[in-house]
Design an enzyme around this catalytic site. Structure first.
Site, short mmCIF file in Angstrom:
data_model
loop_
_atom_site.label_atom_id
_atom_site.label_comp_id
_atom_site.label_asym_id
_atom_site.label_seq_id
_atom_site.Cartn_x
_atom_site.Cartn_y
_atom_site.Cartn_z
N ASP A 177 56.62 -76.93 33.90
CA ASP A 177 55.45 -77.55 33.27
C ASP A 177 54.20 -76.79 33.68
O ASP A 177 54.00 -76.49 34.87
CB ASP A 177 55.33 -79.02 33.71
CG ASP A 177 54.16 -79.72 33.03
OD1 ASP A 177 54.30 -80.08 31.85
OD2 ASP A 177 53.11 -79.90 33.68
N ASN A 185 43.24 -76.29 27.42
CA ASN A 185 43.04 -76.46 25.98
C ASN A 185 41.64 -76.99 25.66
O ASN A 185 40.96 -76.49 24.78
CB ASN A 185 44.08 -77.45 25.43
CG ASN A 185 45.08 -76.78 24.52
OD1 ASN A 185 44.85 -75.69 24.03
ND2 ASN A 185 46.20 -77.46 24.28
N ASP A 194 47.29 -71.72 22.69
CA ASP A 194 48.44 -71.10 22.03
C ASP A 194 48.73 -69.72 22.62
O ASP A 194 49.89 -69.36 22.85
CB ASP A 194 48.18 -70.97 20.53
CG ASP A 194 48.28 -72.30 19.79
OD1 ASP A 194 48.71 -73.29 20.42
OD2 ASP A 194 47.91 -72.34 18.61
N GLU A 221 53.78 -78.12 26.57
CA GLU A 221 53.61 -77.06 27.57
C GLU A 221 54.78 -77.01 28.55
O GLU A 221 54.66 -76.45 29.65
CB GLU A 221 52.30 -77.26 28.34
CG GLU A 221 52.24 -78.49 29.22
CD GLU A 221 51.71 -79.72 28.48
OE1 GLU A 221 51.20 -80.64 29.16
OE2 GLU A 221 51.79 -79.76 27.24
#
Length: 322
Positions: A177, A185, A194, A221
């Site tokens: 993770d 983000n 991305d 993620e």
């Protein structure tokens, strides 16, 4: 129509399918030009005079050599000859040294002057098969990172589990993770997010190069790596190296309370499959270890070995709770 035999021969020779006609004994009584040309182009060891060839013997020879499709073809032709089946179809690979090829063989009966014959045709379906494989590959790939997706991961894990069960070998699973990815983000925008996922996906490929190694995007993620035939000690070394490689990407994440760059947490488990366990038990254990890694500060690997005695205890505990 005058010279109808020659007319029909010209029609059959114009067809792209490889066509042969055999009798009830399997002896070849007719071939068209495509059949002969295919034999010539592929250095076929059959004699030039195909009328002296028994096609069932050809299938039997392939079967004795261990060719699975030779076995199926011979059995299918015999089932039509023995009138157990009205017709027979078989799709099979016929790869050359230069290209991949697939054909469909069809066997159909007919009668002439109280004698029974069987048309055997081989249709080249390579173009269709390659298109299907391209679609299948896309369906198993994550569109952003171009590594396996969750669907493919579930299928491959099940396959690897069965192999390790048969061979009595360990399998290690890492669930990864990305720490505080939401902050990345929010701070830099979804395009940067991305780009981050793409970079991590590319990095994971370097840690899944051996036979039995698979990396996948698990969702959002989260990523996974399957290390089949791999002990926890080996998997820990790989996992720690992976975390360091992620840190060395130096992807900015200034608002993260851990570091001003991207870090990750890993839950890692080793199991030796047995009849009491299932692949989902491996996933559940890795997920639990990932949770512990995140709760204890992130940016680390938390690992565990599930021994056979542990699995028995877990099963008994589960039954007692139910």
């Amino acid at each position: 129509m005058e010279d109808s035999d020659n007319f029909l021969r010209l029609i059959l020779d114009s067809i792209a399918e490889n066509i042969a006609v055999i009798d009830v004994c399997g002896d070849i009584r007719f071939i068209n030009r495509s059949w002969a040309q295919f034999g010539d182009d592929n250095a076929c060891s059959i004699a030039q005079d195909w009328s002296k060839v028994n096609y069932l013997s050809v299938c039997d020879s392939a079967a004795l050599a261990g060719d699975e499709f030779g076995i199926q073809a011979g059995a299918g032709i015999k089932s039509v000859i023995d009138q157990k089946e009205a017709y027979f179809n078989l799709e099979y690979p016929c790869h050359s040294a230069d290209e991949q090829r697939w054909f469909i063989m069809r066997v159909s009966p007919f009668a002439l002057k109280n004698e029974r014959f069987f048309v055997i045709s081989h249709l080249d379906v390579t173009e269709r098969k390659l298109a299907e494989k391209a679609v299948e590959k896309l369906a198993r790939r994550d569109g952003l990172t171009n590594i396996y997706n969750r669907r493919a991961f579930d299928e491959i894990l099940s396959e690897q589990w069965q192999q390790c069960l048969t061979l009595k070998q360990p399998i290690s699973l890492a669930v990864i993770d990305l720490d505080h990815f939401k902050l990345l983000n929010d701070n830099y925008g979804h395009q940067s997010g991305d780009d981050c996922l793409v970079a991590v996906g590319a990095l994971l490929k370097n840690f899944a190069r051996r036979t039995g190694d698979v990396c996948a995007r698990y969702g959002g993620e989260e990523f996974t790596v399957i290390w089949s035939y791999t002990t926890l000690l080996e998997a820990e070394l790989l996992s720690k190296a992976l975390l360091e490689e992620i840190r060395q990407l130096k992807i900015p994440n200034e608002r993260s309370p851990i570091a001003p760059y991207l870090t990750a947490s890993i839950g890692l488990v080793e199991m030796t499959p047995n009849r009491l366990l299932e692949p989902r038990d491996l996933i559940a254990q890795a997920d639990d270890l990932l949770y512990k890694a995140k709760e204890s500060g992130r940016n680390k690997v938390v690992s565990f070995i599930v021994s056979p005695s542990d699995s028995v205890s877990a099963l008994l505990e589960s039954k007692s709770q139910n």
